[in-house]
Design a protein around this motif. Sequence first.
Motif, PDB file in Angstrom:
ATOM      1  N   LEU A 180       0.833  -1.199   0.000  1.00  0.00           N
ATOM      2  CA  LEU A 180       0.000   0.000   0.000  1.00  0.00           C
ATOM      3  C   LEU A 180       0.867   1.247   0.000  1.00  0.00           C
ATOM      4  O   LEU A 180       1.791   1.371   0.828  1.00  0.00           O
ATOM      5  N   GLY A 181       0.557   2.174  -0.896  1.00  0.00           N
ATOM      6  CA  GLY A 181       1.279   3.437  -0.951  1.00  0.00           C
ATOM      7  C   GLY A 181       0.887   4.350   0.197  1.00  0.00           C
ATOM      8  O   GLY A 181      -0.005   4.054   0.988  1.00  0.00           O
ATOM      9  N   ASP A 182       1.552   5.501   0.271  1.00  0.00           N
ATOM     10  CA  ASP A 182       1.364   6.414   1.406  1.00  0.00           C
ATOM     11  C   ASP A 182       0.096   7.249   1.329  1.00  0.00           C
ATOM     12  O   ASP A 182      -0.158   8.089   2.189  1.00  0.00           O
ATOM     13  N   GLY A 183      -0.713   7.040   0.307  1.00  0.00           N
ATOM     14  CA  GLY A 183      -1.979   7.755   0.197  1.00  0.00           C
ATOM     15  C   GLY A 183      -1.957   8.883  -0.797  1.00  0.00           C
ATOM     16  O   GLY A 183      -2.991   9.436  -1.134  1.00  0.00           O
ATOM     17  N   GLY A 184      -0.753   9.261  -1.266  1.00  0.00           N
ATOM     18  CA  GLY A 184      -0.689  10.185  -2.376  1.00  0.00           C
ATOM     19  C   GLY A 184      -0.362  11.614  -2.063  1.00  0.00           C
ATOM     20  O   GLY A 184       0.116  11.952  -0.984  1.00  0.00           O
ATOM     21  N   SER A 185      -0.613  12.427  -3.064  1.00  0.00           N
ATOM     22  CA  SER A 185      -0.152  13.801  -3.193  1.00  0.00           C
ATOM     23  C   SER A 185       1.352  13.740  -3.380  1.00  0.00           C
ATOM     24  O   SER A 185       1.844  12.829  -4.030  1.00  0.00           O
ATOM     25  N   ALA A 186       2.092  14.675  -2.834  1.00  0.00           N
ATOM     26  CA  ALA A 186       3.552  14.659  -2.961  1.00  0.00           C
ATOM     27  C   ALA A 186       4.162  14.778  -1.577  1.00  0.00           C
ATOM     28  O   ALA A 186       3.641  15.475  -0.703  1.00  0.00           O
ATOM     29  N   ASN A 187       5.265  14.069  -1.368  1.00  0.00           N
ATOM     30  CA  ASN A 187       6.031  14.152  -0.119  1.00  0.00           C
ATOM     31  C   ASN A 187       5.236  13.718   1.109  1.00  0.00           C
ATOM     32  O   ASN A 187       5.478  14.209   2.213  1.00  0.00           O
ATOM     33  N   ASP A 188       4.281  12.803   0.934  1.00  0.00           N
ATOM     34  CA  ASP A 188       3.516  12.230   2.034  1.00  0.00           C
ATOM     35  C   ASP A 188       3.055  13.303   3.031  1.00  0.00           C
ATOM     36  O   ASP A 188       3.447  13.314   4.196  1.00  0.00           O
ATOM     37  N   PRO A 189       2.177  14.225   2.609  1.00  0.00           N
ATOM     38  CA  PRO A 189       1.796  15.352   3.459  1.00  0.00           C
ATOM     39  C   PRO A 189       1.109  14.959   4.763  1.00  0.00           C
ATOM     40  O   PRO A 189       1.138  15.717   5.722  1.00  0.00           O
ATOM     41  N   GLN A 190       0.516  13.763   4.799  1.00  0.00           N
ATOM     42  CA  GLN A 190      -0.142  13.316   6.019  1.00  0.00           C
ATOM     43  C   GLN A 190       0.776  12.490   6.923  1.00  0.00           C
ATOM     44  O   GLN A 190       0.364  12.059   8.000  1.00  0.00           O
ATOM     45  N   GLY A 191       2.007  12.242   6.456  1.00  0.00           N
ATOM     46  CA  GLY A 191       2.959  11.467   7.251  1.00  0.00           C
ATOM     47  C   GLY A 191       2.552  10.014   7.435  1.00  0.00           C
ATOM     48  O   GLY A 191       2.947   9.369   8.404  1.00  0.00           O
ATOM     49  N   ASN A 192       1.798   9.466   6.477  1.00  0.00           N
ATOM     50  CA  ASN A 192       1.273   8.116   6.629  1.00  0.00           C
ATOM     51  C   ASN A 192       2.346   7.044   6.660  1.00  0.00           C
ATOM     52  O   ASN A 192       2.179   6.027   7.338  1.00  0.00           O
ATOM     53  N   GLY A 193       3.424   7.233   5.920  1.00  0.00           N
ATOM     54  CA  GLY A 193       4.461   6.213   5.860  1.00  0.00           C
ATOM     55  C   GLY A 193       5.057   5.873   7.218  1.00  0.00           C
ATOM     56  O   GLY A 193       5.496   4.750   7.451  1.00  0.00           O
ATOM     57  N   GLN A 194       5.061   6.856   8.145  1.00  0.00           N
ATOM     58  CA  GLN A 194       5.656   6.640   9.460  1.00  0.00           C
ATOM     59  C   GLN A 194       4.635   6.350  10.564  1.00  0.00           C
ATOM     60  O   GLN A 194       5.016   5.972  11.669  1.00  0.00           O
ATOM     61  N   LYS A 195       3.359   6.544  10.277  1.00  0.00           N
ATOM     62  CA  LYS A 195       2.321   6.288  11.285  1.00  0.00           C
ATOM     63  C   LYS A 195       1.997   4.801  11.340  1.00  0.00           C
ATOM     64  O   LYS A 195       1.736   4.184  10.308  1.00  0.00           O
ATOM     65  N   LEU A 196       1.964   4.247  12.519  1.00  0.00           N
ATOM     66  CA  LEU A 196       1.627   2.833  12.675  1.00  0.00           C
ATOM     67  C   LEU A 196       0.149   2.633  12.985  1.00  0.00           C
ATOM     68  O   LEU A 196      -0.288   1.532  13.308  1.00  0.00           O
ATOM     69  N   THR A 197      -0.629   3.707  12.856  1.00  0.00           N
ATOM     70  CA  THR A 197      -2.074   3.658  13.091  1.00  0.00           C
ATOM     71  C   THR A 197      -2.853   3.705  11.775  1.00  0.00           C
ATOM     72  O   THR A 197      -4.068   3.863  11.783  1.00  0.00           O
ATOM     73  N   THR A 198      -2.161   3.590  10.637  1.00  0.00           N
ATOM     74  CA  THR A 198      -2.799   3.539   9.325  1.00  0.00           C
ATOM     75  C   THR A 198      -2.107   2.472   8.487  1.00  0.00           C
ATOM     76  O   THR A 198      -0.922   2.189   8.681  1.00  0.00           O
ATOM     77  N   TRP A 199      -2.855   1.898   7.555  1.00  0.00           N
ATOM     78  CA  TRP A 199      -2.273   0.914   6.645  1.00  0.00           C
ATOM     79  C   TRP A 199      -1.517   1.582   5.506  1.00  0.00           C
ATOM     80  O   TRP A 199      -0.748   0.917   4.800  1.00  0.00           O
ATOM     81  N   LEU A 200      -1.720   2.875   5.294  1.00  0.00           N
ATOM     82  CA  LEU A 200      -1.078   3.565   4.170  1.00  0.00           C
ATOM     83  C   LEU A 200       0.437   3.635   4.370  1.00  0.00           C
ATOM     84  O   LEU A 200       0.919   3.890   5.470  1.00  0.00           O
ATOM     85  N   GLY A 201       1.169   3.405   3.275  1.00  0.00           N
ATOM     86  CA  GLY A 201       2.623   3.431   3.333  1.00  0.00           C
ATOM     87  C   GLY A 201       3.208   2.195   3.988  1.00  0.00           C
ATOM     88  O   GLY A 201       4.275   2.251   4.582  1.00  0.00           O
TER      89      GLY A 201
END
Length: 195
Positions: A125-146
């Motif tokens: 699963l990707g980080d959810g999109g836009s550019a530069n992961d604006p929501q910080g999803n890749g580092q959050k362990l409370t979402t499946w994104l990233g």
Amino acid sequence: VRLYILEQTGRILVLENGQVQSQPFLDISGQVVAGGERGLLGLAFHPGYAQNGRFFVHYSSAGVPADGINRGDGVVAEFTRSGTSATLADAQSQRRLLTVAQPFENHNGGMLDFSPEDGFLYIGLGDGGSANDPQGNGQKLTTWLGKMLRIDVDGLDGGKPYGIPAGNMTGAGVLPEIWSYGWRNPWRYSFDPCT
């Protein structure tokens, strides 16, 4: 030789002995929103497919408001092969395993694959999109994104339609499906055939 060809618009074609079959293996184009980085993104056959006819797809949903699925949300679903033909799926057999809210139209990830080592289903699963992961999803362990998720499609866990393998990430607030995190957009990947 039989090959299965995914079309982004939502069809899986069968190429057998060099000829594309006239009838698709599966056509869920009415359920898929396609374009850009959205569409039918992944296909994985269960390791026991020859016996059980189970396979899994990942697609961008056209939306199912009654089930809380918005247009563009990711869906990982199980289907089964038709009982009457080896080259047809039962389109009515869909069983949704995961639904992933997608905040933007890109970085959906998409690939599915079963590990030849442990037999579990891996979901990129990707980080959810836009550019530069604006929501910080890749580092959050409370979402499946990233993330790379890992589930046991032959098990059940706490009311989920799949099991959670031992060895996935653990800790307070960590989603149990997470196997690895910090991914930008694992649209394709592979397992090392030697190890």
